[in-house]
Scaffold this motif. Structure first.
Motif, short mmCIF file in Angstrom:
data_model
loop_
_atom_site.label_atom_id
_atom_site.label_comp_id
_atom_site.label_asym_id
_atom_site.label_seq_id
_atom_site.Cartn_x
_atom_site.Cartn_y
_atom_site.Cartn_z
N GLY A 140 -8.10 5.58 -7.87
CA GLY A 140 -7.46 5.03 -8.84
C GLY A 140 -8.61 4.07 -8.96
O GLY A 140 -8.16 3.01 -9.49
N ILE A 181 -8.47 1.81 -12.02
CA ILE A 181 -7.39 1.11 -12.88
C ILE A 181 -7.53 -0.74 -12.61
O ILE A 181 -7.21 -1.12 -11.35
CB ILE A 181 -5.91 1.88 -12.23
CG1 ILE A 181 -5.66 2.85 -12.74
CG2 ILE A 181 -4.72 0.52 -13.29
CD1 ILE A 181 -4.16 3.43 -12.26
N LYS A 212 -6.13 0.90 -1.38
CA LYS A 212 -5.22 1.76 -1.78
C LYS A 212 -5.09 3.04 -2.83
O LYS A 212 -6.16 4.09 -2.61
CB LYS A 212 -3.83 1.53 -1.62
CG LYS A 212 -2.87 2.47 -1.45
CD LYS A 212 -2.60 3.60 -0.36
CE LYS A 212 -2.20 4.98 0.14
NZ LYS A 212 -2.15 5.01 1.34
N LEU A 213 -5.86 1.75 -3.89
CA LEU A 213 -5.71 2.87 -5.19
C LEU A 213 -7.58 2.92 -4.69
O LEU A 213 -7.54 4.74 -5.68
CB LEU A 213 -6.14 1.94 -6.51
CG LEU A 213 -4.37 1.65 -6.92
CD1 LEU A 213 -5.20 0.00 -7.76
CD2 LEU A 213 -3.97 2.18 -7.64
N VAL A 258 -6.43 -4.12 -12.00
CA VAL A 258 -5.12 -5.07 -11.34
C VAL A 258 -5.39 -6.23 -10.82
O VAL A 258 -6.20 -6.87 -10.51
CB VAL A 258 -5.07 -4.27 -9.67
CG1 VAL A 258 -4.38 -4.93 -8.95
CG2 VAL A 258 -5.58 -2.78 -9.58
N GLN A 315 0.76 -0.74 -0.07
CA GLN A 315 -0.15 -0.46 0.08
C GLN A 315 1.07 2.09 0.14
O GLN A 315 0.40 2.20 -0.78
CB GLN A 315 -0.70 0.17 1.00
CG GLN A 315 -2.12 -1.22 0.81
CD GLN A 315 -3.16 -1.02 2.60
OE1 GLN A 315 -2.65 -0.41 3.25
NE2 GLN A 315 -4.44 -0.86 2.44
N PHE A 345 1.13 6.42 -6.91
CA PHE A 345 0.33 7.71 -7.88
C PHE A 345 0.72 8.64 -7.58
O PHE A 345 -0.18 9.35 -8.15
CB PHE A 345 -0.66 6.49 -7.52
CG PHE A 345 -1.22 5.91 -8.30
CD1 PHE A 345 -1.71 5.89 -9.33
CD2 PHE A 345 -0.15 4.15 -7.70
CE1 PHE A 345 -1.72 4.40 -10.32
CE2 PHE A 345 -1.00 2.93 -9.21
CZ PHE A 345 -1.65 3.59 -9.93
N VAL A 369 2.39 2.06 -3.48
CA VAL A 369 1.63 2.17 -4.62
C VAL A 369 0.73 3.26 -4.58
O VAL A 369 0.91 4.00 -5.42
CB VAL A 369 0.16 1.29 -4.59
CG1 VAL A 369 -1.04 1.78 -5.84
CG2 VAL A 369 1.22 -0.11 -5.06
N VAL A 406 -4.31 -3.48 -2.55
CA VAL A 406 -3.93 -2.38 -2.96
C VAL A 406 -4.91 -1.98 -4.06
O VAL A 406 -5.54 -0.87 -3.51
CB VAL A 406 -2.82 -3.22 -4.54
CG1 VAL A 406 -2.79 -2.66 -5.31
CG2 VAL A 406 -1.47 -3.22 -3.95
N CYS A 407 -5.70 -2.60 -4.31
CA CYS A 407 -7.15 -2.44 -4.49
C CYS A 407 -7.95 -1.05 -3.55
O CYS A 407 -8.37 -0.23 -3.56
CB CYS A 407 -7.99 -3.66 -4.55
SG CYS A 407 -7.73 -4.23 -6.22
#
Length: 189
Positions: A127, A130, A121-122, A132, A76, A83, A79, A118-119
Motif C-alpha cells: 500500500g 496511499i 508497514k504499508l 500518509v 504498525q 488493511f 494499520v 506506518v509507511c
C-alpha cells in the motif's frame, strides 16, 4: 449549512494542493494509540467522509502483539490489521464502511517516527501508494512521506484545522476505548 459545506470543501481542496494529492481526499482515516504506562494498549481509527466524521466507520483495535510501551509497533499492528481486513473483505465482496473503500489519505497522530513506522508497514502490505501524513501536536508540524522538513501552516489555516479535527477525534476515540478497557480490567480484578 451551505457555508459549512463550502468551508469544508475549501479545506479539502487546500489539503489536496498542499500535500500534492492526486485527487480530493474523500475518505480520510486518522489513527492514534492510547495506553497507560504501557498497559492495555489500544488503537483507534476514525474516518472522515468528505471532510465530516463518519462514526459508523470508526474502528477500535486491541493491541495484542506488543508487550511493552512501543507506539511505533502498535501503529504498525493497527494499520496492518486494518488493511489486511480490508483486502479480505474486498476479495469476498463484502461491504463494510469501516474497511472499504481504502482511504485517500492517512493521518497519524505523532511525528516523523510514527510516520516512518506506518509507511514501512504499508510498503510491506503493498500500500505504498496511499498518501500518509503525521501531525505532531506541540508545534502542529505536518510530516510527509519522503519529506525532510515538516510543513508548518498558519494557525488559522483551514487545512490545518481539518487535520487537527481528525487527530483530536482519533485521540478522543482511542482514549474513550482505553478508559473502558481499564475500567473493565479493574472490575475483573
Amino acid at each position: 449549512r451551505k457555508q459549512a459545506a463550502a468551508a469544508t470543501r475549501l479545506a479539502l481542496e487546500r489539503l489536496r494542493d498542499l500535500l500534492a494529492l492526486p485527487a480530493l481526499p474523500e475518505r480520510i482515516e486518522a489513527y492514534d494509540i492510547s495506553h497507560w504506562q504501557g498497559e492495555e494498549p489500544v488503537a483507534a481509527m476514525v474516518v472522515f467522509l468528505d471532510g465530516r466524521p463518519a462514526p459508523e466507520a470508526y474502528r477500535r483495535f486491541r493491541i495484542r502483539d506488543i508487550t511493552k510501551n512501543d507506539d511505533y509497533a502498535a501503529l504498525q499492528e493497527a494499520v496492518g490489521r486494518r488493511f489486511l481486513h480490508g483486502r479480505k473483505e474486498q476479495e469476498e465482496g463484502e461491504a463494510n464502511p469501516g474497511f472499504l473503500p481504502f482511504p485517500d489519505l492517512l493521518v497519524i497522530d505523532g511525528g516523523k517516527g510514527q510516520l516512518n513506522a506506518v509507511c514501512t508497514k504499508l510498503a510491506a502490505l503493498g500500500g505504498a501508494e496511499i498518501p500518509v501524513v503525521s501531525l505532531a501536536e506541540k508545534e502542529e508540524e505536518i510530516y510527509q512521506r519522503d519529506g525532510e522538513d515538516p510543513l508548518r501552516l498558519p494557525r488559522d489555516d483551514q487545512a490545518l484545522h481539518l487535520l487537527q479535527h481528525l487527530r483530536d477525534e482519533a485521540h478522543r476515540f482511542a482514549l474513550a476505548f482505553h478508559r473502558a478497557r481499564r475500567q473493565k480490567q479493574s472490575f475483573a480484578s
